[in-house]
Design an enzyme around this catalytic site. Structure first.
Site, PDB file in Angstrom:
ATOM      1  N   GLU A 131      -1.681   6.531  38.768  1.00  0.00           N
ATOM      2  CA  GLU A 131      -3.024   6.187  38.980  1.00  0.00           C
ATOM      3  C   GLU A 131      -3.577   6.587  37.548  1.00  0.00           C
ATOM      4  O   GLU A 131      -3.153   7.495  36.899  1.00  0.00           O
ATOM      5  CB  GLU A 131      -3.802   7.287  39.803  1.00  0.00           C
ATOM      6  N   ASP A 135     -11.060  10.128  32.272  1.00  0.00           N
ATOM      7  CA  ASP A 135     -11.476  10.984  31.014  1.00  0.00           C
ATOM      8  C   ASP A 135     -12.970  11.550  31.494  1.00  0.00           C
ATOM      9  O   ASP A 135     -13.929  11.170  30.868  1.00  0.00           O
ATOM     10  CB  ASP A 135     -11.505  10.386  29.816  1.00  0.00           C
ATOM     11  N   TYR A 243      -8.901  12.599  43.844  1.00  0.00           N
ATOM     12  CA  TYR A 243      -7.524  12.693  43.311  1.00  0.00           C
ATOM     13  C   TYR A 243      -6.654  14.035  43.816  1.00  0.00           C
ATOM     14  O   TYR A 243      -5.557  13.738  43.745  1.00  0.00           O
ATOM     15  CB  TYR A 243      -7.181  11.993  42.080  1.00  0.00           C
ATOM     16  N   LYS A 333       0.246   9.706  28.684  1.00  0.00           N
ATOM     17  CA  LYS A 333      -1.000   9.510  27.863  1.00  0.00           C
ATOM     18  C   LYS A 333      -0.656   8.270  27.144  1.00  0.00           C
ATOM     19  O   LYS A 333       0.278   7.763  26.653  1.00  0.00           O
ATOM     20  CB  LYS A 333      -0.980  10.609  26.745  1.00  0.00           C
ATOM     21  N   CYS A 430     -26.822  18.722  -5.886  1.00  0.00           N
ATOM     22  CA  CYS A 430     -27.509  19.507  -6.773  1.00  0.00           C
ATOM     23  C   CYS A 430     -26.819  19.533  -8.098  1.00  0.00           C
ATOM     24  O   CYS A 430     -27.713  19.975  -9.224  1.00  0.00           O
ATOM     25  CB  CYS A 430     -27.237  21.103  -6.495  1.00  0.00           C
ATOM     26  N   CYS A 451     -18.458  22.092  -4.491  1.00  0.00           N
ATOM     27  CA  CYS A 451     -19.568  22.300  -5.361  1.00  0.00           C
ATOM     28  C   CYS A 451     -19.582  23.672  -5.749  1.00  0.00           C
ATOM     29  O   CYS A 451     -19.538  24.593  -5.029  1.00  0.00           O
ATOM     30  CB  CYS A 451     -20.887  22.096  -4.445  1.00  0.00           C
TER      31      CYS A 451
END
Ligand code: IVH
Length: 710
Positions: A131, A135, A243, A333, A430, A451
């Site tokens: 099945e 998600d 489920y 998966k 900057c 930076c």
């Protein structure tokens, strides 16, 4: 991540025991961090695949070194503790997770394992249900005498949040189970989710209302379910598939197969997924996987794999659980979803620590039902490695919940005028030089160009302020990214202490907050009140809020627990500044959970005078609360303990965790600050050092006597 050395790249088979221990500690921390982002904040940072890789590595190391399994190992947890605002519910039957399969071969192995465990020969039939793996977020619905009495989220698997009022507003969830054969108590488990269409419509409405935009349907579903006001949940189109089940009363399950229970679910009025299939062989299972995968884009809701479950419930019972997942089920998966689009531009964002992060601006494209317009490019090496150029056609990938990534460039679609991307060496905000520092450990340049503008760089200042007020730091309601940016540009708040003098200055000011665009007397007062509410702050939040490089929530908690009070913490940090190479640094480095990279970053932070100015100004305004000691009354509370040599009744990690639970600090090295050494057979130099320093040494049994355990 903190990148403590290169242990993380060593194959599991080649790890020494010491490296394995360090790696398990790192993995526990990293996985806990990502769990918190995923479960409590609905804001994951890494792809499901990367997350799975971390868990797999953890499991592989634990399998090779079973003696090193930590008490806080991710394999012993399935999620994170629930966050609070709702009451908590203890699950009568824990809500566990599933093992994963990533290839057809993994599925064959899974079925072979099941057969081996059950000693079933190939001639004996063995059915599996197959099945979609939805998600969304899992939910447990408790029905008593057919009526819905409680709905709880998974939480950490053992305790979830009580979201009954909100779940009652979901049409798919029946208030009563109808028909015959409904047991007295039945906990239905399943997934709450949102369709792509509903998700997009919700985001449009959110945008119009100036409210939070959700990154994907799962986050939208989670955010909607966690509303404190259930009329808001009622207006959000949530859906449900059943489920599984939890507690069932003695009058029993309605069938003796998984498939039979699904049939009963449908009769009782519970929705089940229409793509569920019953399979009699591995080939059939894999065929279902590929067919569901092919139809995935047209489904209208997110799924991330296919779940296989042994159909026969008596066999499920025999198979039982290993660690936190059933032996009778696994999740196969899907690979991440991809799409092709054009790279319009590369934007450079400057973060809190000055790191220049390139972001791909894409021609918006739907990837697995979600519109993607930005993707992370990580850093300049990544751009060079993939030779990504503005104007290129690229393959974007969205894996699970995370920020989309660029997988590759489609070389034959490159426009002739596209030139290699030149990464700026000047901060775009900057104008300061942006440099790649040489990592002293590896001798190689850091991945990030930073930076050097520090205090003068507005981007860094704004990001630092955003961090300071963020959810796990000062969490000031009504002072979000938008307000911080506006206040910064208007000079109202340029450093953290300014937040706490805002009301005072406002009272004297001619241009009052209440008269500013978008503000009124009530909202201004509300903000001042929210700020006042945070004048008392826990030490760990305070440390985290300072924004020291590499000091995340977990490390901040370790430091807070280790030093106890702000006074002691700052005294140690002052000593560190005075003598960065000496004992104060060694003490810091010796704290369990603080590696050399973190210690170095902390030392650098406290070597800067301007950071002390900010801290001193903050302390004028704040009362920083000592971290509540877990067991202030225990005989070892507040003591620094070193465990050394072989321990027989517990693992070293368990010993350390035990000491910490009792309010003690566990350290890896013996120094003048050590109160007690617990030594087992084979203890060497630490024992000698303890003798030199006149520190008490006891054995393992005396330790148990001391803490009052047999
Ligand atoms: S069965 C004992 N079936 O996947 C575990 N889970 O990693 C019973 N999920 O927390 C779970 N679709 O939220 C099962 N068809 C499905 C599922 C499913 C989604 C989620 C569920 C669970 C997670 C396990």
């Amino acid at each position: 991540m903190t990148g403590r050395g290169s242990v993380m790249e060593i194959p599991v088979d080649e790890l020494t025991e010491a490296q394995a221990r360090a790696e398990l500690a790192r993995l526990a921390e990293t996985i806990a961090h990502h769990d918190a982002l995923y479960f409590s904040q609905d804001a994951p940072e890494i792809s499901d695949a990367d997350y799975d890789a971390l868990r797999l590595r953890n499991a592989a190391i634990e399998a090779k070194f079973p003696g090193l399994v930590r008490p806080d190992s991710p394999s012993r947890r399935v999620g994170v503790k629930p966050v609070g605002a709702f009451g908590t519910v203890k699950h009568a039957v824990p809500m566990l997770s599933l093992s994963n399969a990533f290839s057809d071969e993994d599925v064959t192995d899974f079925v072979a394992r099941v057969r081996r465990f059950l000693r079933l020969g190939e001639e004996t039939s063995l059915d599996f249900t197959a099945e979609p793996k939805i998600d969304g977020l899992s939910i447990s619905l408790r029905y008593e005498h057919g009526a819905l009495v409680m709905a709880a989220t998974r939480g950490d698997g053992y305790e979830g949040e009580n979201v009954t009022a909100n779940v009652r507003t979901i049409d798919d969830v029946p208030d009563r189970l109808r028909g015959a054969g409904v047991p007295e108590i039945f906990e239905v488990r399943g997934e709450i989710y949102m369709t792509h269409d509903d998700f997009q419509a919700l985001n449009v409405a959110q945008e119009v209302a100036g409210a939070k935009i959700f990154a994907n349907p799962r986050n939208a579903a989670a955010g909607s379910l966690r509303q404190l006001d259930s009329t808001i949940t009622a207006a959000r189109p949530l859906k449900f598939f059943a489920y599984a089940w939890g507690e069932v009363s003695k009058d029993g399950l309605p069938a003796d197969t998984q498939w039979g229970v699904y049939e009963a679910f449908r009769k009782w009025g519970l929705p089940t997924n229409p793509l569920m299939k019953l399979c009699a062989s591995v080939d059939e299972m894999i065929a279902v996987y590929h067919s569901i995968g092919e139809g995935r884009a047209g489904l209208g809701y997110d799924i991330d794999g296919v779940v296989y479950k042994v159909n026969d419930l008596a066999l499920q019972e025999r198979l039982g659980f290993v660690s936190r997942s059933p032996r009778w089920a696994t999740a196969h998966k899907f690979p991440a979803q991809q799409a092709m689009t054009q790279l319009k531009d590369i934007e450079i964002q400057v973060g809190r620590t000055g790191a220049l992060t390139p972001v791909a601006k894409l021609q918006p494209i739907t990837v697995g039902g979600v519109v993607v317009a930005n993707a992370t490019l990580h850093n300049e090496d990544e751009i060079a490695r993939k030779d990504i150029r503005i104007g290129d056609t690229v393959i974007v990938q969205r894996a699970g919940d995370v920020i989309p990534q660029i997988v590759s460039v489609v070389a034959d679609k490159r426009p002739p005028e596209a030139v290699p991307y030149v990464f700026p060496e000047i901060c775009p905000v900057c104008g300061s030089h942006a440099v790649r520092e040489i990592n002293p450990k590896t001798g190689r340049p850091d991945a990030a160009r930073r930076c050097t503008g520090g205090l003068i760089c507005p981007a860094q200042a704004i990001e630092r302020l955003k961090h300071f007020v963020s959810r796990n730091a000062f969490d000031i309601e009504g002072l979000g990214d938008k307000q911080i940016t506006a206040f910064y540009h208007d000079g109202l708040i340029t450093r953290a202490p300014d937040i706490f003098t805002l009301a005072k200055r406002d009272a004297r000011s001619l241009k009052k907050l209440k008269d500013r665009e978008g503000w009124g007397a009530t909202s201004a007062q509300k903000l001042f009140d929210a700020i006042d509410l945070r004048r008392r702050i826990a030490l760990d939040r305070f440390i985290f809020a300072l924004g020291i490089r590499h000091v995340g929530e977990t490390t901040a908690r370790v430091l807070a627990r280790s030093y106890g009070s702000v006074e002691q913490f700052l005294a140690a940090m002052r000593a560190l500044g005075a003598d960065a190479a000496g004992e104060a640094f060694a003490d810091l480095d010796a704290i369990e959970g603080i590696g050399p990279t973190v210690a170095q970053a902390i030392a650098e932070f406290f070597a800067e005078g301007h950071n002390w100015e900010v801290i001193d100004a903050l302390l004028e305004e704040l009362s920083v609360q000592p971290l509540e000691r877990v067991a202030a009354t225990s005989p070892v509370a507040g003591k620094t303990i070193v465990f050394t040599g072989g321990l027989e009744r517990m693992s070293r990690d368990e010993a350390k965790a035990m000491a910490e639970r009792l309010g003690a600090k566990s350290s890896g090295s013996v120094s003048a600050k050590t109160d007690l050494v617990v030594a087992g057979p084979g203890a060497g130099s630490k024992l000698k050092k303890a003798a030199e320093l006149g520190i008490e040494v006891i054995d393992e049994n005396a330790w148990f006597d001391l803490i009052g355990e047999k």
